[in-house]
Write a protein that holds these residues in place. Structure first.
Motif, PDB file in Angstrom:
ATOM      1  N   VAL A  55       0.821  -1.217   0.000  1.00 17.18           N
ATOM      2  CA  VAL A  55       0.000   0.000   0.000  1.00 17.18           C
ATOM      3  C   VAL A  55       0.850   1.260   0.000  1.00 17.18           C
ATOM      4  O   VAL A  55       0.356   2.351  -0.319  1.00 17.18           O
ATOM      5  N   ASN A  56       2.119   1.130   0.331  1.00 20.06           N
ATOM      6  CA  ASN A  56       3.007   2.299   0.319  1.00 20.06           C
ATOM      7  C   ASN A  56       3.720   2.496  -1.014  1.00 20.06           C
ATOM      8  O   ASN A  56       4.261   3.586  -1.258  1.00 20.06           O
ATOM      9  N   ILE A  57       3.725   1.482  -1.867  1.00 23.54           N
ATOM     10  CA  ILE A  57       4.412   1.610  -3.146  1.00 23.54           C
ATOM     11  C   ILE A  57       3.833   2.745  -3.998  1.00 23.54           C
ATOM     12  O   ILE A  57       4.593   3.535  -4.587  1.00 23.54           O
ATOM     13  N   PRO A  58       2.515   2.904  -4.111  1.00 24.26           N
ATOM     14  CA  PRO A  58       2.016   4.040  -4.897  1.00 24.26           C
ATOM     15  C   PRO A  58       2.431   5.397  -4.320  1.00 24.26           C
ATOM     16  O   PRO A  58       2.629   6.363  -5.083  1.00 24.26           O
ATOM     17  N   GLN A  59       2.565   5.488  -3.000  1.00 23.52           N
ATOM     18  CA  GLN A  59       3.032   6.743  -2.411  1.00 23.52           C
ATOM     19  C   GLN A  59       4.491   6.994  -2.773  1.00 23.52           C
ATOM     20  O   GLN A  59       4.889   8.138  -3.040  1.00 23.52           O
ATOM     21  N   LYS A  60       5.272   5.934  -2.768  1.00 27.85           N
ATOM     22  CA  LYS A  60       6.674   6.057  -3.193  1.00 27.85           C
ATOM     23  C   LYS A  60       6.755   6.525  -4.640  1.00 27.85           C
ATOM     24  O   LYS A  60       7.520   7.445  -4.980  1.00 27.85           O
ATOM     25  N   ASP A  61       5.948   5.926  -5.497  1.00 29.46           N
ATOM     26  CA  ASP A  61       5.978   6.303  -6.911  1.00 29.46           C
ATOM     27  C   ASP A  61       5.413   7.693  -7.128  1.00 29.46           C
ATOM     28  O   ASP A  61       5.879   8.433  -7.999  1.00 29.46           O
ATOM     29  N   GLY A  62       4.430   8.078  -6.325  1.00 27.04           N
ATOM     30  CA  GLY A  62       3.912   9.438  -6.403  1.00 27.04           C
ATOM     31  C   GLY A  62       4.972  10.463  -6.026  1.00 27.04           C
ATOM     32  O   GLY A  62       5.031  11.555  -6.609  1.00 27.04           O
ATOM     33  N   ALA A  63       5.810  10.116  -5.048  1.00 25.15           N
ATOM     34  CA  ALA A  63       6.886  11.024  -4.643  1.00 25.15           C
ATOM     35  C   ALA A  63       7.896  11.197  -5.767  1.00 25.15           C
ATOM     36  O   ALA A  63       8.405  12.309  -5.996  1.00 25.15           O
ATOM     37  N   ILE A  64       8.193  10.114  -6.480  1.00 28.73           N
ATOM     38  CA  ILE A  64       9.130  10.206  -7.609  1.00 28.73           C
ATOM     39  C   ILE A  64       8.566  11.137  -8.679  1.00 28.73           C
ATOM     40  O   ILE A  64       9.265  12.012  -9.201  1.00 28.73           O
ATOM     41  N   ILE A  65       7.294  10.977  -8.987  1.00 32.63           N
ATOM     42  CA  ILE A  65       6.659  11.830  -9.991  1.00 32.63           C
ATOM     43  C   ILE A  65       6.655  13.286  -9.541  1.00 32.63           C
ATOM     44  O   ILE A  65       6.928  14.201 -10.332  1.00 32.63           O
ATOM     45  N   ARG A 122       7.381  -1.641   9.549  1.00 26.79           N
ATOM     46  CA  ARG A 122       6.895  -0.268   9.393  1.00 26.79           C
ATOM     47  C   ARG A 122       8.063   0.713   9.232  1.00 26.79           C
ATOM     48  O   ARG A 122       8.024   1.606   8.385  1.00 26.79           O
ATOM     49  N   PHE A 123       9.084   0.540  10.039  1.00 29.65           N
ATOM     50  CA  PHE A 123      10.247   1.425   9.984  1.00 29.65           C
ATOM     51  C   PHE A 123      10.954   1.318   8.633  1.00 29.65           C
ATOM     52  O   PHE A 123      11.322   2.327   8.026  1.00 29.65           O
ATOM     53  N   ALA A 124      11.139   0.088   8.160  1.00 25.47           N
ATOM     54  CA  ALA A 124      11.849  -0.124   6.895  1.00 25.47           C
ATOM     55  C   ALA A 124      11.073   0.465   5.722  1.00 25.47           C
ATOM     56  O   ALA A 124      11.640   1.167   4.862  1.00 25.47           O
ATOM     57  N   VAL A 125       9.780   0.208   5.669  1.00 21.07           N
ATOM     58  CA  VAL A 125       8.971   0.716   4.562  1.00 21.07           C
ATOM     59  C   VAL A 125       8.905   2.242   4.602  1.00 21.07           C
ATOM     60  O   VAL A 125       9.042   2.914   3.568  1.00 21.07           O
ATOM     61  N   ASP A 126       8.713   2.797   5.783  1.00 24.22           N
ATOM     62  CA  ASP A 126       8.663   4.257   5.898  1.00 24.22           C
ATOM     63  C   ASP A 126       9.987   4.889   5.472  1.00 24.22           C
ATOM     64  O   ASP A 126      10.000   5.967   4.848  1.00 24.22           O
ATOM     65  N   ALA A 127      11.083   4.226   5.796  1.00 27.85           N
ATOM     66  CA  ALA A 127      12.397   4.744   5.382  1.00 27.85           C
ATOM     67  C   ALA A 127      12.515   4.781   3.868  1.00 27.85           C
ATOM     68  O   ALA A 127      13.093   5.720   3.294  1.00 27.85           O
ATOM     69  N   TYR A 128      11.966   3.774   3.212  1.00 35.02           N
ATOM     70  CA  TYR A 128      12.015   3.726   1.750  1.00 35.02           C
ATOM     71  C   TYR A 128      11.166   4.844   1.141  1.00 35.02           C
ATOM     72  O   TYR A 128      11.611   5.550   0.223  1.00 35.02           O
ATOM     73  N   VAL A 129       9.967   5.039   1.641  1.00 39.82           N
ATOM     74  CA  VAL A 129       9.096   6.099   1.129  1.00 39.82           C
ATOM     75  C   VAL A 129       9.731   7.473   1.372  1.00 39.82           C
ATOM     76  O   VAL A 129       9.729   8.344   0.490  1.00 39.82           O
ATOM     77  N   ASN A 130      10.291   7.666   2.554  1.00 38.65           N
ATOM     78  CA  ASN A 130      10.937   8.945   2.861  1.00 38.65           C
ATOM     79  C   ASN A 130      12.137   9.201   1.960  1.00 38.65           C
ATOM     80  O   ASN A 130      12.405  10.343   1.564  1.00 38.65           O
ATOM     81  N   PHE A 131      12.877   8.134   1.633  1.00 34.92           N
ATOM     82  CA  PHE A 131      14.000   8.287   0.706  1.00 34.92           C
ATOM     83  C   PHE A 131      13.495   8.801  -0.642  1.00 34.92           C
ATOM     84  O   PHE A 131      14.068   9.731  -1.225  1.00 34.92           O
ATOM     85  N   ALA A 132      12.416   8.211  -1.132  1.00 30.13           N
ATOM     86  CA  ALA A 132      11.873   8.625  -2.429  1.00 30.13           C
ATOM     87  C   ALA A 132      11.392  10.070  -2.398  1.00 30.13           C
ATOM     88  O   ALA A 132      11.469  10.779  -3.406  1.00 30.13           O
ATOM     89  N   ARG A 133      10.899  10.506  -1.261  1.00 32.35           N
ATOM     90  CA  ARG A 133      10.418  11.882  -1.140  1.00 32.35           C
ATOM     91  C   ARG A 133      11.563  12.896  -1.117  1.00 32.35           C
ATOM     92  O   ARG A 133      11.432  14.008  -1.623  1.00 32.35           O
ATOM     93  N   GLN A 134      12.684  12.510  -0.543  1.00 36.99           N
ATOM     94  CA  GLN A 134      13.751  13.464  -0.276  1.00 36.99           C
ATOM     95  C   GLN A 134      14.905  13.398  -1.277  1.00 36.99           C
ATOM     96  O   GLN A 134      15.614  14.391  -1.467  1.00 36.99           O
ATOM     97  N   ALA A 135      15.099  12.261  -1.901  1.00 29.29           N
ATOM     98  CA  ALA A 135      16.250  12.086  -2.800  1.00 29.29           C
ATOM     99  C   ALA A 135      15.945  12.671  -4.178  1.00 29.29           C
ATOM    100  O   ALA A 135      14.775  12.855  -4.548  1.00 29.29           O
ATOM    101  N   PRO A 136      16.979  12.993  -4.961  1.00 28.19           N
ATOM    102  CA  PRO A 136      16.749  13.334  -6.361  1.00 28.19           C
ATOM    103  C   PRO A 136      15.970  12.208  -7.040  1.00 28.19           C
ATOM    104  O   PRO A 136      16.175  11.036  -6.733  1.00 28.19           O
ATOM    105  N   TRP A 137      15.103  12.554  -7.954  1.00 27.56           N
ATOM    106  CA  TRP A 137      14.205  11.549  -8.523  1.00 27.56           C
ATOM    107  C   TRP A 137      14.970  10.427  -9.217  1.00 27.56           C
ATOM    108  O   TRP A 137      14.540   9.268  -9.194  1.00 27.56           O
ATOM    109  N   GLN A 138      16.135  10.749  -9.796  1.00 27.83           N
ATOM    110  CA  GLN A 138      16.902   9.694 -10.463  1.00 27.83           C
ATOM    111  C   GLN A 138      17.408   8.656  -9.461  1.00 27.83           C
ATOM    112  O   GLN A 138      17.505   7.466  -9.781  1.00 27.83           O
ATOM    113  N   GLU A 139      17.739   9.111  -8.241  1.00 23.80           N
ATOM    114  CA  GLU A 139      18.186   8.172  -7.220  1.00 23.80           C
ATOM    115  C   GLU A 139      17.026   7.297  -6.753  1.00 23.80           C
ATOM    116  O   GLU A 139      17.201   6.101  -6.500  1.00 23.80           O
ATOM    117  N   ALA A 140      15.849   7.892  -6.638  1.00 24.26           N
ATOM    118  CA  ALA A 140      14.684   7.099  -6.251  1.00 24.26           C
ATOM    119  C   ALA A 140      14.345   6.072  -7.324  1.00 24.26           C
ATOM    120  O   ALA A 140      13.956   4.938  -7.011  1.00 24.26           O
TER     121      ALA A 140
END
Length: 230
Positions: A55-65, A122-140
């Motif tokens: 359920v967090n994958i679409p949020q991760k992908d939304g952050a990349i976009i 929860r911690f691991a998944v949240d860390a991944y989503v936060n990375f996608a939000r904060q990193a340059p999109w190419q890194e995500a």
């Protein structure tokens, strides 16, 4: 910072693919799962915890976009959100995971409540989503390349689960079937972005670090699940 010459595209891709040795297909919990050695409660625990990732994958992908200024990349990447959330007659991967939950005996409401999600997952998944939000999109984008190794793990489950876990309704395995072709499609685009962007040796080594970070996320999730369901 390294002053070594950049790898060729072919060698860089080989370096990325070599990280597959650390994919969670080799985690002891997954090895036992694939060998038919898990109890019903362990399978259910894995399904319930992995749902938090789904359920967090679409949020991760939304952050990349949201971070990506390139229209063509956004037009391709948005397919990933639709693949999971569903659209136009396609129920999507989240719905398919709910059917997997039903197949192993978990009601939809239990999965959506997330009450069985352990803190480490929860911690691991949240860390991944936060990375996608904060990193340059190419890194995500680069972090998504664990999908290079995903088709085999799905093929293994499809090949082994029907015989090893006869109590699971095989209709619930559709998620694994659908992800084989989708992962192969997504890898093609993600790999192109990564090979195009990370062109110096220092950048390429950074890309390997990012991919390892994502591999560690997936491994840590299984560490936490294994501890919760010994």
């Amino acid at each position: 910072m390294t002053s070594a010459p950049a790898w060729s595209r072919t060698e860089f891709e080989a370096q990325l693919r070599a990280r597959g040795a650390g994919y969670h297909i080799n985690h002891p919990f997954n090895v036992r799962m694939n060998s038919g050695l898990l109890r019903e409660d362990q399978i259910r625990g894995w399904v319930a915890n992995r749902f938090y990732y789904q359920v967090n994958i679409p949020q991760k992908d939304g952050a990349i976009i949201a971070n990506c200024p390139d229209r063509e990349t956004r037009r391709k990447w948005v397919r990933r959100i639709l693949d999971h959330d569903g659209c136009d007659g396609n129920d999507g991967g989240i719905e398919a995971w709910l059917r997997l939950g039903a197949a192993v005996g978990i009601e939809d409401g239990v999965l959506w409540s997330q009450r069985h999600v352990v803190p480490g997952v929860r911690f691991a998944v949240d860390a991944y989503v936060n990375f996608a939000r904060q990193a340059p999109w190419q890194e995500a984008v680069c972090s998504s390349l664990t999908e290079m190794f995903a088709p085999q793990i799905h093929k293994d489950r499809l090949a082994n689960w029907p015989a090893q876990y006869g109590w699971i309704d095989q209709a619930g395995l559709q998620y694994f079937r659908s992800r084989i072709s989708l992962a192969e499609r997504d890898v093609e685009h993600g790999l192109q972005v990564t090979l195009d962007h990370f062109t110096t040796r220092a950048q390429q080594e950074r890309a390997l670090e990012i991919l390892q970070f994502k591999l560690d996320i997936l491994w840590a999730m299984l560490d936490a699940i294994e501890k919760a369901y010994p």
